[in-house]
Design an enzyme around this catalytic site. Structure first.
Site, PDB file in Angstrom:
ATOM      1  N   CYS A 165       1.019   7.991 -25.182  1.00  0.00           N
ATOM      2  CA  CYS A 165       0.649   6.860 -26.055  1.00  0.00           C
ATOM      3  C   CYS A 165      -0.216   5.888 -25.258  1.00  0.00           C
ATOM      4  O   CYS A 165      -1.256   5.416 -25.739  1.00  0.00           O
ATOM      5  CB  CYS A 165       1.889   6.124 -26.554  1.00  0.00           C
ATOM      6  SG  CYS A 165       2.954   7.055 -27.647  1.00  0.00           S
ATOM      7  N   ASP A 219      -3.614 -12.500  13.012  1.00  0.00           N
ATOM      8  CA  ASP A 219      -4.423 -13.628  13.455  1.00  0.00           C
ATOM      9  C   ASP A 219      -3.446 -14.637  14.061  1.00  0.00           C
ATOM     10  O   ASP A 219      -2.467 -15.005  13.414  1.00  0.00           O
ATOM     11  CB  ASP A 219      -5.175 -14.237  12.277  1.00  0.00           C
ATOM     12  CG  ASP A 219      -6.065 -15.376  12.713  1.00  0.00           C
ATOM     13  OD1 ASP A 219      -6.939 -15.142  13.549  1.00  0.00           O
ATOM     14  OD2 ASP A 219      -5.851 -16.505  12.229  1.00  0.00           O
ATOM     15  N   ASP A 221     -10.035 -15.919   7.114  1.00  0.00           N
ATOM     16  CA  ASP A 221      -9.927 -14.498   7.448  1.00  0.00           C
ATOM     17  C   ASP A 221     -10.285 -13.572   6.285  1.00  0.00           C
ATOM     18  O   ASP A 221     -10.014 -12.383   6.333  1.00  0.00           O
ATOM     19  CB  ASP A 221      -8.494 -14.184   7.902  1.00  0.00           C
ATOM     20  CG  ASP A 221      -8.075 -15.030   9.090  1.00  0.00           C
ATOM     21  OD1 ASP A 221      -8.902 -15.205  10.000  1.00  0.00           O
ATOM     22  OD2 ASP A 221      -6.932 -15.517   9.115  1.00  0.00           O
TER      23      ASP A 221
END
Length: 723
Positions: free
Chosen positions: A16, A419, A622
Site C-alpha cells: 500500500c 573537534d 565544523d
C-alpha cells in the site's frame, strides 16, 4: 520548495505504502516522496508553484486512500487515529472471534438440529450464515481493498486475504450444494485471526511511535504572564517573544527564554537525557518543558511555538521516522513484486493439486494457504518499526537521529574524530592551578587577584574572577585600574601596585619571576597558560589557566577503545598543547594546528585510506567536515538544535553522548537486519510448505499474524537498552 508530512488512512501493508509513494512521485511538482507504512505517514517535498497540498491529497485519493485532515490542537494526529482505530478494531475482533468459535463448534462436532430448511439441516445453514457474516461483513475492509486495487490493476495484502477467504466461502457453498465437506469455518477463522493479528500489530505500532506523543505531552500548557496589573495565567500558545514570565518551583518552563531574575536548579533530563539537575541564574538560557525545581524565576521569552527547542526536537524525530533507510529501498522493491508473484504461485498450486488429485477441495485449500501465509506485512514493518523505536529512544536520551541512513552509516564507523574545543573540552578557559611562590597568605593573594580581574572583561580575567568567587573571597577597592590589551591588568590596592599578566607583560615591566619560574615552566609544559600575580614588584603567585576537559571525555575514549574504534583529536592548537590535552583524555592520535577550513580535508585524507570516519563537532564552524564525514555528529548548542550538517544531533555537548549515539544506531540497524532476516525466512520457508499442503489455511493465518507482531516486538526491545 515546501515539505509536508500528513497522515494517510487505509494502508494495510507495505505494498500500500509503495503504491501511494509511486503515485505521489508521479505528481507534477513533487521532488521527493516517502511513505511509511508503520507510521501511516507521508513526507512530500514539492514545488508550491507547480502543485499544492490539496493536489497531493487528491493524488493519495486517486491511489485509493485518504488523508487524515482533522488534527486536534496539541495532539499528534497519528496517535489520535491509532487510538480510534484500536477501539473500532477491538470491537470487530471480538465479534469475529465469537463467530469463529461458534462456527468451529458447529463444524468440528458436526452438530445437526434435525430441522431441515430447503433440504439442508439447520446446523449447515448456521455455518453458512455465520461464515458469510464473518467473511463478508467483518472482513469487508479486505474486500473493499481488493476492489480498490483492481480499479488500478494492482494487488496488495487485501488482495491475498480477500481472495483467500472468498475462495473458501464460495467453494463451501459449492460443496454444500453437492453434499461435500464444508470450509465455512476456515474462512471465518482466517478472518478472525488476521483481524486479531492486525489488532496486536496496531497496538504494538502505537507503542513504537509513542516517543513523539510523549515529547508533545512534556510541553507546558499554561504560563504566568507578568503584566503591569500583576500576574496573569495564559495558555502557552499565547506567549509572545519578549513577554516576562514567572515560573514557580515545581512548574515547567513554558517556552525558551533567558532568566532575568532569580536562581534555581532545572531538571533538563527530558531534553539532554542527563538525570542531574543544572543550576541556572540571571543571564542563563532555559528551555520549554524543563522543570524548575526549587526557586522562583522571572524569565523573558526568547523563542515560542515552532521556534522552541522542544518543537524542533519533535520536528526532527517526526521527519526521521518518515525517512527511509537505504536498505528499505530493496525491501520496497521486493514487496512491490511480491504480491503478484504470490498470486501466480497460488494459481499454480491450485492447478498442480487439481492435476495431481483430480479433487477440487484438495486443490483449493493449499492455494488458500499460500494466499494467506504470504502477506508481506512483516517485510513492510521490519525497517520502519525499528527506526521508530530507535529514534524515539534516542530522543529520550538527547540523541536525535535524523534519518535511517545514519543508522547504516554508524554500523561501519572505525574512526571517530573529535573537534577539541567545545566537544572534548568545555570551550571556555578555567583556572586549573593557583600556586603561591612569594610567601603571602593564599586568601590575601586570591583577594588581590579577584578584585583587580573583576574589572576586566577578558576571558582569562573572567576565569580568575570566577575562581576567586568560588572561594568566597572578599573584594577590595581598586584605584587607577588599567587594562593592557592581550597582556594583563594593573591597579592599586591598599596603596600597592598590583599587576596580573602573562610572562610577556612581567618581562616588559622588568620584574624578576624569581621563585615562580619553575612553577611557570611546569604549567606551560602541561599546555596551560601561566598568569602571574605581582605585588610591590615581586611575583607572589601564578595561575594555571586552560580549556578544561569535560568530565566524561576520558570515559568516552575508553569506551571507544573497547568498541575497537580509533579516536582522533583535531584542534587548531599547537602540537605541544594538543598532545598535552590528548594525554589527559587518553587519546594517542592528534591532528594539531588545523585551520577551520582544512578540517574537511583531514576527513578526506582518512577516507582515502579506506577509513569510515565519524566527525563530532559543533555543527556551525565544523559544517564542511560534518558533511564530508561518513557520519556527522553535530553537537547542539541550544540556540539552533535543528543543525543541518550532521546525521545525528546531540542535544547535550557530551562526548559520551557521541559514543551512545553510535551504540544506539548500531543496535537499531542490527534490529532491522534481524527483522528482515526473519521476515524473509518466514515467507521463503512458509510458501513452499503451504503450496505442498503441509500448512492448513487456519495455521497459515495464525503464522502470518504472528510474524508481523514478532517483528514489532523485536523492535520494541530497543526501548530496553541501557542508557
Amino acid at each position: 520548495m515546501q515539505k509536508k508530512i500528513f497522515t494517510i488512512s487505509g494502508m494495510h501493508c507495505a505494498s500500500c505504502a509503495i503504491v501511494i509513494e509511486k503515485t505521489l512521485k508521479e505528481a507534477k511538482g513533487v521532488e521527493e516522496a516517502s511513505v511509511n507504512f508503520a507510521t501511516n505517514q507521508a513526507a512530500v517535498t514539492y514545488d508550491e508553484n507547480q502543485t499544492s497540498e490539496h493536489a497531493l491529497h487528491g493524488a493519495v485519493a486517486k491511489a485509493g486512500y485518504s488523508v487524515v485532515t482533522e488534527q486536534a490542537v496539541g495532539e499528534h494526529a497519528h496517535h489520535q487515529k491509532t487510538e480510534k482505530e484500536l477501539r473500532a478494531m477491538k470491537q470487530k475482533v471480538t465479534a469475529a472471534i465469537v463467530l469463529a468459535v461458534l462456527i468451529l463448534i458447529l463444524a468440528v462436532f458436526n452438530i445437526k438440529f434435525g430441522l431441515e430448511i430447503f433440504g439442508y439441516d439447520l446446523g449447515v445453514w448456521l455455518q453458512a450464515v455465520i461464515g458469510t457474516i464473518a467473511i463478508l461483513f467483518l472482513g469487508s475492509d479486505f474486500h473493499k481493498g481488493l476492489l480498490k486495487q483492481l480499479r488500478h490493476f494492482r494487488a496488495n495484502m487485501d488482495t491475498l486475504i480477500s481472495l483467500g477467504t472468498l475462495t473458501a466461502l464460495v467453494y463451501s457453498f459449492f460443496a454444500m450444494s453437492r453434499g461435500e465437506d464444508l470450509y465455512f469455518e476456515t474462512g471465518a477463522i482466517i478472518t478472525a485471526l488476521v483481524l486479531l493479528g492486525e489488532f496486536f500489530e496496531l497496538r504494538s505500532r502505537g507503542r513504537a511511535s509513542a516517543a513523539i506523543e510523549k515529547l508533545i505531552k512534556l510541553g507546558a500548557k499554561k504560563a504566568r504572564l507578568i503584566t503591569p496589573a500583576g500576574e496573569k495565567e495564559i495558555d502557552v500558545e499565547a506567549v509572545k517573544v519578549s513577554d516576562r514570565l514567572l515560573v514557580k518551583p515545581g512548574e515547567k518552563i513554558p517556552v525558551d527564554g533567558e532568566i532575568i531574575e532569580g536562581v534555581s536548579t532545572i531538571d533538563e533530563s527530558m531534553m539532554t537525557g542527563e538525570s542531574l539537575p543544572v543550576t541556572k541564574k540571571t543571564g542563563d538560557l532555559v528551555y520549554g518543558a524543563t522543570i524548575n525545581l526549587d526557586g522562583a524565576l522571572v524569565m523573558e521569552a526568547r523563542r515560542v511555538g515552532e521556534g522552541t527547542m522542544l518543537a524542533q526536537i519533535i520536528k526532527l524525530v517526526t521527519e526521521a521516522q518518515t525517512k527511509k533507510a537505504p536498505i528499505q529501498k530493496l525491501v520496497d522493491q521486493v514487496s512491490g513484486i511480491f504480491v503478484p508473484v504470490v498470486l501466480a504461485v497460488a494459481l499454480a498450486t491450485a492447478v498442480g493439486w487439481f492435476l495431481f488429485s483430480g479433487n477440487l477441495a484438495a486443490s483449493i485449500i493449499p492455494a488458500v494457504a499460500v494466499l494467506i501465509i504470504a502477506c508481506p506485512c512483516a517485510l513492510g514493518l521490519a525497517t520502519p518499526t525499528a527506526i521508530m523505536v530507535g529514534t524515539g529512544k534516542g530522543a529520550e536520551e538527547g540523541i536525535l537521529i535524523k534519518d535511517g541512513e545514519a543508522l547504516e552509516r554508524a554500523k561501519k564507523i572505525d574512526v571517530l574524530i573529535f573537534d577539541k574545543t567545545g566537544t572534548l573540552t568545555k570551550g571556555a578557559p578555567a583556572v586549573t592551578d593557583f600556586l603561591l611562590c612569594g610567601g603571602d597568605f593564599r586568601e590575601k593573594a586570591l583577594s588581590l587577584a579577584g578584585s583587580l580581574e573583576g574589572l576586566s572583561e577578558h576571558p582569562l580575567a573572567k576565569a580568575i574572577t570566577k575562581y576567586a568567587e568560588s572561594e568566597k573571597i572578599a573584594k577590595l577597592p581598586v584605584k587607577n585600574f588599567q587594562n593592557i590589551p592581550g597582556k594583563g591588568v594593573v591597579g592599586e590596592i591598599d596603596g600597592e601596585r598590583i599587576i596580573i599578566g602573562t610572562t610577556k607583560l612581567i618581562a616588559e615591566e622588568k620584574i624578576t619571576v624569581g621563585e615562580c619560574a619553575p612553577l611557570v615552566a611546569r604549567l606551560e609544559n602541561e599546555a596551560k597558560t601561566a598568569v602571574l600575580l605581582v605585588k610591590a614588584g615581586k611575583a607572589i603567585a601564578v595561575f594555571g589557566i586552560a580549556d578544561t576537559i569535560k568530565p566524561d571525555s576520558i570515559e568516552a575514549i575508553k569506551k571507544l577503545k573497547e568498541m575497537k574504534i580509533e579516536s582522533i583529536m583535531l584542534t587548531g592548537d599547537n602540537q605541544k598543547t594538543a598532545e598535552a590535552i590528548a594525554r589527559q583524555i587518553g587519546i594517542t592520535n592528534v591532528l594539531a594546528e588545523v585551520l577551520p577550513e582544512d578540517k574537511a580535508a583531514k576527513v578526506k585524507e582518512l577516507q582515502a585510506k579506506g577509513k569510515k570516519v565519524a566527525f563530532v563537532g559543533d555543527g556551525i564552524n565544523d559544517a564542511p567536515a560534518l558533511a564530508e564525514a561518513t557520519l556527522g555528529i553535530a553537537v547542539g548548542t541550544g540556540t539552533d538544535i535543528a543543525i543541518e550538517a550532521g546525521n545525528i544531533v546531540l542535544v547535550k555537548g557530551s562526548p559520551l553522548k557521541a559514543v551512545e549515539a553510535i551504540n544506539l544506531a548500531k543496535l537499531t540497524f542490527k534490529t532491522i537486519r534481524q527483522n528482515l532476516f526473519w521476515a524473509f525466512f518466514y515467507n521463503t520457508a512458509a510458501i513452499p510448505l503451504a503450496a505442498f499442503g503441509f500448512l492448513d489455511p487456519i495455521i497459515a493465518s495464525f503464522a502470518m499474524a504472528f510474524s508481523s507482531v514478532s517483528v514489532v516486538g523485536n523492535s520494541l526491545r530497543i526501548k530496553r537498552r541501557n542508557s
